[in-house]
Design a protein around this motif. Structure first.
Motif, mmCIF file in Angstrom:
data_model
loop_
_atom_site.group_PDB
_atom_site.id
_atom_site.type_symbol
_atom_site.label_atom_id
_atom_site.label_comp_id
_atom_site.label_asym_id
_atom_site.label_seq_id
_atom_site.Cartn_x
_atom_site.Cartn_y
_atom_site.Cartn_z
ATOM 1 N N ARG A 5 24.715 12.804 -62.255
ATOM 2 C CA ARG A 5 26.054 12.260 -62.061
ATOM 3 C C ARG A 5 27.038 12.846 -63.066
ATOM 4 O O ARG A 5 27.080 12.428 -64.218
ATOM 5 C CB ARG A 5 25.997 10.739 -62.183
ATOM 6 C CG ARG A 5 25.070 10.142 -61.128
ATOM 7 C CD ARG A 5 25.091 8.637 -61.140
ATOM 8 N NE ARG A 5 24.501 8.112 -59.922
ATOM 9 C CZ ARG A 5 24.436 6.821 -59.614
ATOM 10 N NH1 ARG A 5 24.939 5.930 -60.457
ATOM 11 N NH2 ARG A 5 23.891 6.418 -58.492
ATOM 12 N N LYS A 47 21.699 -7.652 -61.950
ATOM 13 C CA LYS A 47 21.354 -6.347 -61.352
ATOM 14 C C LYS A 47 20.331 -6.625 -60.274
ATOM 15 O O LYS A 47 19.307 -5.938 -60.148
ATOM 16 C CB LYS A 47 20.822 -5.391 -62.425
ATOM 17 C CG LYS A 47 20.585 -3.966 -61.947
ATOM 18 C CD LYS A 47 21.833 -3.197 -61.529
ATOM 19 C CE LYS A 47 21.513 -2.131 -60.502
ATOM 20 N NZ LYS A 47 22.714 -1.350 -60.089
ATOM 21 N N LEU A 57 19.305 -2.162 -49.632
ATOM 22 C CA LEU A 57 18.998 -1.116 -50.601
ATOM 23 C C LEU A 57 17.513 -0.780 -50.624
ATOM 24 O O LEU A 57 17.124 0.374 -50.595
ATOM 25 C CB LEU A 57 19.489 -1.550 -51.974
ATOM 26 C CG LEU A 57 21.001 -1.808 -51.967
ATOM 27 C CD1 LEU A 57 21.439 -2.488 -53.241
ATOM 28 C CD2 LEU A 57 21.763 -0.516 -51.751
ATOM 29 N N GLU A 96 25.150 11.513 -52.484
ATOM 30 C CA GLU A 96 25.929 10.313 -52.127
ATOM 31 C C GLU A 96 26.994 10.044 -53.179
ATOM 32 O O GLU A 96 26.752 10.201 -54.377
ATOM 33 C CB GLU A 96 25.028 9.069 -52.020
ATOM 34 C CG GLU A 96 24.063 8.921 -53.183
ATOM 35 C CD GLU A 96 23.507 7.512 -53.423
ATOM 36 O OE1 GLU A 96 24.019 6.517 -52.878
ATOM 37 O OE2 GLU A 96 22.559 7.410 -54.235
ATOM 38 N N ARG A 152 15.024 7.606 -52.078
ATOM 39 C CA ARG A 152 14.899 8.168 -53.430
ATOM 40 C C ARG A 152 13.432 8.315 -53.836
ATOM 41 O O ARG A 152 13.053 9.274 -54.496
ATOM 42 C CB ARG A 152 15.613 7.256 -54.450
ATOM 43 C CG ARG A 152 17.133 7.271 -54.339
ATOM 44 C CD ARG A 152 17.746 6.394 -55.432
ATOM 45 N NE ARG A 152 19.211 6.320 -55.327
ATOM 46 C CZ ARG A 152 19.967 5.434 -55.977
ATOM 47 N NH1 ARG A 152 19.399 4.527 -56.774
ATOM 48 N NH2 ARG A 152 21.267 5.436 -55.850
ATOM 49 N N ASP A 191 26.256 -2.570 -63.952
ATOM 50 C CA ASP A 191 26.882 -1.246 -63.964
ATOM 51 C C ASP A 191 28.389 -1.356 -63.671
ATOM 52 O O ASP A 191 29.222 -0.777 -64.374
ATOM 53 C CB ASP A 191 26.168 -0.286 -62.987
ATOM 54 C CG ASP A 191 25.897 -0.886 -61.601
ATOM 55 O OD1 ASP A 191 25.792 -2.125 -61.481
ATOM 56 O OD2 ASP A 191 25.791 -0.112 -60.627
ATOM 57 N N ARG A 241 19.945 10.672 -64.749
ATOM 58 C CA ARG A 241 19.273 9.378 -64.679
ATOM 59 C C ARG A 241 17.896 9.526 -64.043
ATOM 60 O O ARG A 241 17.774 10.147 -62.988
ATOM 61 C CB ARG A 241 20.152 8.452 -63.830
ATOM 62 C CG ARG A 241 19.489 7.200 -63.346
ATOM 63 C CD ARG A 241 20.435 6.424 -62.427
ATOM 64 N NE ARG A 241 19.765 5.266 -61.878
ATOM 65 C CZ ARG A 241 20.260 4.481 -60.925
ATOM 66 N NH1 ARG A 241 21.461 4.732 -60.438
ATOM 67 N NH2 ARG A 241 19.586 3.464 -60.474
ATOM 68 N N TYR A 268 13.361 -0.366 -62.460
ATOM 69 C CA TYR A 268 13.419 -0.711 -61.041
ATOM 70 C C TYR A 268 12.008 -0.652 -60.475
ATOM 71 O O TYR A 268 11.645 0.286 -59.778
ATOM 72 C CB TYR A 268 14.254 0.309 -60.266
ATOM 73 C CG TYR A 268 15.743 0.261 -60.472
ATOM 74 C CD1 TYR A 268 16.294 -0.016 -61.710
ATOM 75 C CD2 TYR A 268 16.611 0.526 -59.422
ATOM 76 C CE1 TYR A 268 17.659 -0.029 -61.890
ATOM 77 C CE2 TYR A 268 17.979 0.517 -59.598
ATOM 78 C CZ TYR A 268 18.498 0.242 -60.831
ATOM 79 O OH TYR A 268 19.851 0.240 -61.008
ATOM 80 N N ASP A 315 21.829 4.127 -64.765
ATOM 81 C CA ASP A 315 22.696 3.447 -63.794
ATOM 82 C C ASP A 315 23.955 2.914 -64.474
ATOM 83 O O ASP A 315 25.080 3.147 -64.011
ATOM 84 C CB ASP A 315 21.920 2.296 -63.146
ATOM 85 C CG ASP A 315 22.781 1.487 -62.184
ATOM 86 O OD1 ASP A 315 23.482 2.101 -61.359
ATOM 87 O OD2 ASP A 315 22.752 0.244 -62.256
ATOM 88 N N ASN A 321 20.436 -6.175 -57.268
ATOM 89 C CA ASN A 321 20.262 -5.181 -56.201
ATOM 90 C C ASN A 321 19.225 -4.116 -56.564
ATOM 91 O O ASN A 321 18.754 -3.398 -55.696
ATOM 92 C CB ASN A 321 21.603 -4.532 -55.807
ATOM 93 C CG ASN A 321 22.296 -3.846 -56.965
ATOM 94 O OD1 ASN A 321 21.831 -3.899 -58.099
ATOM 95 N ND2 ASN A 321 23.418 -3.210 -56.696
HETATM 96 C C1 LIG Z 1 22.942 -0.146 -55.200
HETATM 97 C C2 LIG Z 1 22.057 -0.006 -56.406
HETATM 98 C C3 LIG Z 1 20.617 -0.352 -56.128
HETATM 99 C C4 LIG Z 1 22.190 1.392 -56.967
HETATM 100 C C5 LIG Z 1 21.340 1.535 -58.193
HETATM 101 O O1 LIG Z 1 21.431 0.754 -59.133
HETATM 102 O O2 LIG Z 1 20.589 2.503 -58.224
HETATM 103 C C6 LIG Z 1 23.590 1.805 -57.305
HETATM 104 O O3 LIG Z 1 24.140 1.013 -58.304
HETATM 105 C C7 LIG Z 1 23.569 3.228 -57.728
HETATM 106 O O4 LIG Z 1 23.870 3.491 -58.887
HETATM 107 O O5 LIG Z 1 23.222 4.098 -56.909
#
Ligand SMILES: CC(C)[C@H](C(=O)O)[C@@H](O)C(=O)O
Ligand SMILES: CC(C)[C@H](C(=O)O)[C@@H](O)C(=O)O
Lengths: 353, 353
Positions: free
Chosen positions: B103, A187, B85, B276, B93, A220, B129, B136, B244, A189
């Motif tokens: 979601r 993960k 990102l 998005e 965000r 994910d 979420r 993060y 996520d 990202n």
């Molecule tokens: C791209 C990534 C950082 C992002 C996240 O994990 O938040 C994506 O997976 C999402 O769910 O929007």
């Protein structure tokens, strides 16, 4: 050769499925050259109620001289998880450096997948979970507890040594399989420090395994692909938490948690590995002959393999899958009518031929 | 009333689906009393290639005066995730405190679930979420980098304020639904500090919502239950990482990632929310009229709801679901033949009646 097995039936349905495992081993031990010596340990929530601890202070030392540990399930309503798990399951995994948690996900013949149009040929992979470090750490605490400013902080720790050894195991396993594919969960990202570090270990090791096809997936997307493309997967490796999630999700597509086995392995012969069904103690159905013993029987198969008894392992797995394929005797969670014991009897009858 | 919309088409298929969203909004704006003013921002990996940053230094300030941000997708091969990102999506965000990532997981009429025997009546829940803190975090780093002793450490931070506000949102949402059920994801049996803290916030707030039935699940079991018992779920709340994972897994059971919408919401009117699709920029299919615009159209529906335009939202969702239910015009990922534009045309024709 006598294998010394430590038995920890534990709590709830652990008390019903562990005897099934023992019966299978005893049946196999009628063969020449195969023998087991069992020592039972009462470590459990009941033990905790009496002694104020899940196991005695020298519990780990008592377990150490065994060749393997077979555990049923641990947990009981009223005993908080941090007592039951951090007092027994997690210390065993850690003290014996059982750094591999191996969890096969395979749809046994005769069982129905929760996924549309998916059969045994589509669902056959191994989840390799790092079992000693990562997101399950004891490092952390609280600030301003009880105040509006309260917060909790927890550290995830990924070491090079810890990731190299689990990745080495996973690469080796992938190399040994016909498809030779390794997917890894990341993960990187979203999680900035530990996950890029993990990715780098994979990238550094991959050139040593030129036959293995390596694919990285963010966790994910990986979870989503377990549902939409289970046939893509062969060996899947992940950190402690990601491996935990994936190895519950996989079985949900392959007959449910009642069939999923697991092995907590320290590949060195100096320390015992521990074998346990993925399911918990299930207090809601405990004591009613309702538990599905498939997970335990399959877990015993994994233990036999680890002990080097491949033939016995194959025979037991063969007997188990003959019974599931036949589909006449199945427990209720699989849509059948059989109780725990009746199912076990059927497998044992099949094993004896 | 004119709604000021910031458009960020981004990269890859973002450039194909964002125009579909705009066309839907323009069609709706023919109605009296509804109007949109669009400002397009080129923030993307292409922008990065030219300017060395995903957006200008005052990018956040330029976005601030809008009522909503509509984003296509961001990411391009060769531009590392931490650039694309952490240089655009995550700062938006965070700077706008869009602490809710909402979601919906619902199987649209006419679409086929990857789950056996599951239809639209079985899969209809909302994943809420936490979107600003948790796993993060930017806190962490490495020790002994490059040496055998190397390790990486990363802190998860859960604050009372951060969890109270997301839980409050989730409870309120559950209260507003007919089933009034709230499931929360935890892992307090393995993750010792942050997760028990999270559980305590839930327990402290639950008495304020006596009509809401609250169920806690460890995230591993919760993921499994999304496959085996999707019908159990109504509103599901989780931390940033767990949310996520669950919000990619859910859509995998409900037509795939190509249909999943999302809203990054700051409930206060002072800051823009961002809308998005869950899918990424999909460079492999970009520029070929292959992208499924359902996620974008549904995302626009969420934006309209957030802007208080419920009637327009209902009409667009109605048109979309009429087209899916009919099943004649669908994109390839759903087994159809239509391109992005043809599908969009069909929905727009339906919308105009
Ligand atoms: C791209 C990534 C950082 C992002 C996240 O994990 O938040 C994506 O997976 C999402 O769910 O929007
Ligand atoms: C009980 C819990 C601590 C454990 C884990 O997460 O490791 C369990 O879920 C498992 O997968 O063995």
């Amino acid at each position: 050769m006598t294998h010394r097995i430590a038995l920890i039936p534990g709590d709830g349905i652990g008390l019903e499925v562990t005897p099934v495992g023992v019966r299978c081993l005893e049946a196999l031990a009628r063969r020449p050259g195969l023998d087991f010596a069992f020592t039972e340990f009462p470590y459990s929530c009941e033990y905790y109620a009496e002694h104020g601890a899940m196991m005695p202070e020298d519990g780990i030392e008592q377990l150490r001289p065994h060749d393997a540990i077979l555990l049923g399930a641990v947990g009981y309503p009223g005993v908080p998880d941090h007592v039951s798990l951090w007092g027994l399951l997690l210390p065993i995994r850690r003290e014996f450096q059982q750094y591999v948690n191996l969890r096969p996900v395979r749809l046994l013949r005769g069982l129905t997948s929760a996924l549309r149009d998916r059969g045994p040929e589509d669902i056959n992979y191994l989840v390799v979970r790092e079992n000693n470090e990562g997101e399950y750490s004891e490092i952390g605490g609280r600030l301003y507890d009880g105040l509006p400013e309260a917060m909790a902080v927890q550290a995830t720790v990924i070491t090079r040594k810890g990731s190299e050894r689990i990745l080495d195991y996973a690469f080796r396993l992938a190399q040994s399989r016909s498809r030779k594919r390794l997917a890894y969960a990341t993960k990187s990202n979203g999680i900035k420090h530990t996950m890029p570090f993990w990715d780098e270990q994979v990238a550094a090791m991959a050139p040593n395994w030129p036959d293995v096809q390596v694919d990285g997936y963010h966790v994910d997307i990986l979870a989503a692909n377990f549902v939409t493309h289970p046939d893509w997967f062969d060996v899947v490796v992940g950190t402690n938490l990601f491996g935990d999630i994936l190895s519950d999700l996989g079985p949900a597509t392959a007959g449910g948690i009642g069939v999923a086995p697991s092995a907590n392995i320290n590949p060195s012969p100096d320390m015992p590995s521990m074998f346990e069904p993925v399911h918990g103690s299930a207090p809601d159905i405990a004591g009613q002959d309702l538990a599905n013993p498939i997970a335990m029987i399959w877990t015993v198969v994994m233990m036999l393999e680890d002990l080097g008894e491949q033939e016995a392992a194959d025979d037991l797995m063969g007997a188990l899958e003959t019974v599931t394929a036949e589909g006449r005797v199945l427990t209720r969670d699989l849509g059948g009518q059989a109780g725990t014991r009746e199912f076990a009897d059927r497998v044992l009858a099949e094993l004896k031929g």
